[in-house]
Design a protein around this motif. Sequence first.
Motif, PDB file in Angstrom:
ATOM      1  N   UNK A  48     -13.686  22.652   2.884  1.00  0.00           N
ATOM      2  CA  UNK A  48     -14.481  22.073   3.971  1.00  0.00           C
ATOM      3  C   UNK A  48     -14.363  22.951   5.219  1.00  0.00           C
ATOM      4  N   UNK A  49     -15.496  23.356   5.770  1.00  0.00           N
ATOM      5  CA  UNK A  49     -15.501  24.228   6.941  1.00  0.00           C
ATOM      6  C   UNK A  49     -14.774  23.581   8.121  1.00  0.00           C
ATOM      7  N   UNK A  50     -14.921  22.269   8.276  1.00  0.00           N
ATOM      8  CA  UNK A  50     -14.218  21.574   9.368  1.00  0.00           C
ATOM      9  C   UNK A  50     -12.700  21.738   9.248  1.00  0.00           C
ATOM     10  N   UNK A  51     -12.196  21.811   8.026  1.00  0.00           N
ATOM     11  CA  UNK A  51     -10.751  21.935   7.802  1.00  0.00           C
ATOM     12  C   UNK A  51     -10.298  23.392   7.799  1.00  0.00           C
ATOM     13  N   UNK A  52     -11.221  24.301   8.058  1.00  0.00           N
ATOM     14  CA  UNK A  52     -10.913  25.737   8.004  1.00  0.00           C
ATOM     15  C   UNK A  52     -10.786  26.355   9.385  1.00  0.00           C
ATOM     16  N   UNK A  53     -10.729  25.545  10.413  1.00  0.00           N
ATOM     17  CA  UNK A  53     -10.737  26.067  11.789  1.00  0.00           C
ATOM     18  C   UNK A  53      -9.390  25.952  12.495  1.00  0.00           C
ATOM     19  N   UNK A  54      -8.337  25.686  11.763  1.00  0.00           N
ATOM     20  CA  UNK A  54      -7.017  25.599  12.384  1.00  0.00           C
ATOM     21  C   UNK A  54      -6.529  26.996  12.761  1.00  0.00           C
ATOM     22  N   UNK A  55      -5.622  27.073  13.693  1.00  0.00           N
ATOM     23  CA  UNK A  55      -5.054  28.370  14.075  1.00  0.00           C
ATOM     24  C   UNK A  55      -4.375  29.038  12.885  1.00  0.00           C
ATOM     25  N   UNK A  56      -3.750  28.235  12.054  1.00  0.00           N
ATOM     26  CA  UNK A  56      -3.081  28.776  10.864  1.00  0.00           C
ATOM     27  C   UNK A  56      -4.084  29.501   9.964  1.00  0.00           C
ATOM     28  N   UNK A  57      -5.222  28.881   9.717  1.00  0.00           N
ATOM     29  CA  UNK A  57      -6.248  29.499   8.859  1.00  0.00           C
ATOM     30  C   UNK A  57      -6.892  30.680   9.570  1.00  0.00           C
ATOM     31  N   UNK A  58      -7.224  30.500  10.853  1.00  0.00           N
ATOM     32  CA  UNK A  58      -7.896  31.574  11.600  1.00  0.00           C
ATOM     33  C   UNK A  58      -7.039  32.837  11.698  1.00  0.00           C
ATOM     34  N   UNK A  59      -5.732  32.672  11.653  1.00  0.00           N
ATOM     35  CA  UNK A  59      -4.826  33.820  11.738  1.00  0.00           C
ATOM     36  C   UNK A  59      -4.335  34.299  10.374  1.00  0.00           C
ATOM     37  N   UNK A  60      -4.875  33.735   9.311  1.00  0.00           N
ATOM     38  CA  UNK A  60      -4.410  34.093   7.965  1.00  0.00           C
ATOM     39  C   UNK A  60      -5.235  35.248   7.384  1.00  0.00           C
ATOM     40  N   UNK A  61      -4.826  35.702   6.220  1.00  0.00           N
ATOM     41  CA  UNK A  61      -5.551  36.739   5.487  1.00  0.00           C
ATOM     42  C   UNK A  61      -6.399  36.121   4.371  1.00  0.00           C
ATOM     43  N   UNK A  62      -6.817  34.904   4.556  1.00  0.00           N
ATOM     44  CA  UNK A  62      -7.554  34.178   3.533  1.00  0.00           C
ATOM     45  C   UNK A  62      -8.842  34.892   3.131  1.00  0.00           C
ATOM     46  N   UNK A  63      -9.236  34.670   1.883  1.00  0.00           N
ATOM     47  CA  UNK A  63     -10.500  35.224   1.397  1.00  0.00           C
ATOM     48  C   UNK A  63     -11.447  34.108   0.931  1.00  0.00           C
TER      49      UNK A  63
END
Length: 108
Positions: A48-63
């Motif tokens: 869910x895009x709404x759940x993808x906006x945390x600082x943890x996710x924004x600063x991760x190397x996620x793909x």
Amino acid sequence: HGNEFTGVYLAKYWIKNPDLVKRNSFYTKVIFANKKAFKESRRYIDRDLNRSCSLEVLNSDSILHEELLAKELNNIINRADFVVDLHTTTANMGLSLVISNKNELTWI
């Protein structure tokens, strides 16, 4: 979200007709955010895009698709003075407008 069509239809319409949202007093950028999920008529592809906006996710190397999208949107939003995020709901609440009270501009 890919399964919320109203905002997508509005964004597509405004992208084709930019004079409708153009003003002398500010710049308007219309974004059709999750094209991939819309194409598949799904709320999201990976997360869910709404759940993808945390600082943890924004600063991760996620793909993950939505997490990459959140990073792109965050770069745009951080330069904006005001953001309108269009959503629809299946809840029986009629027309609604949710406004943040964190910014004085919201209430002008």
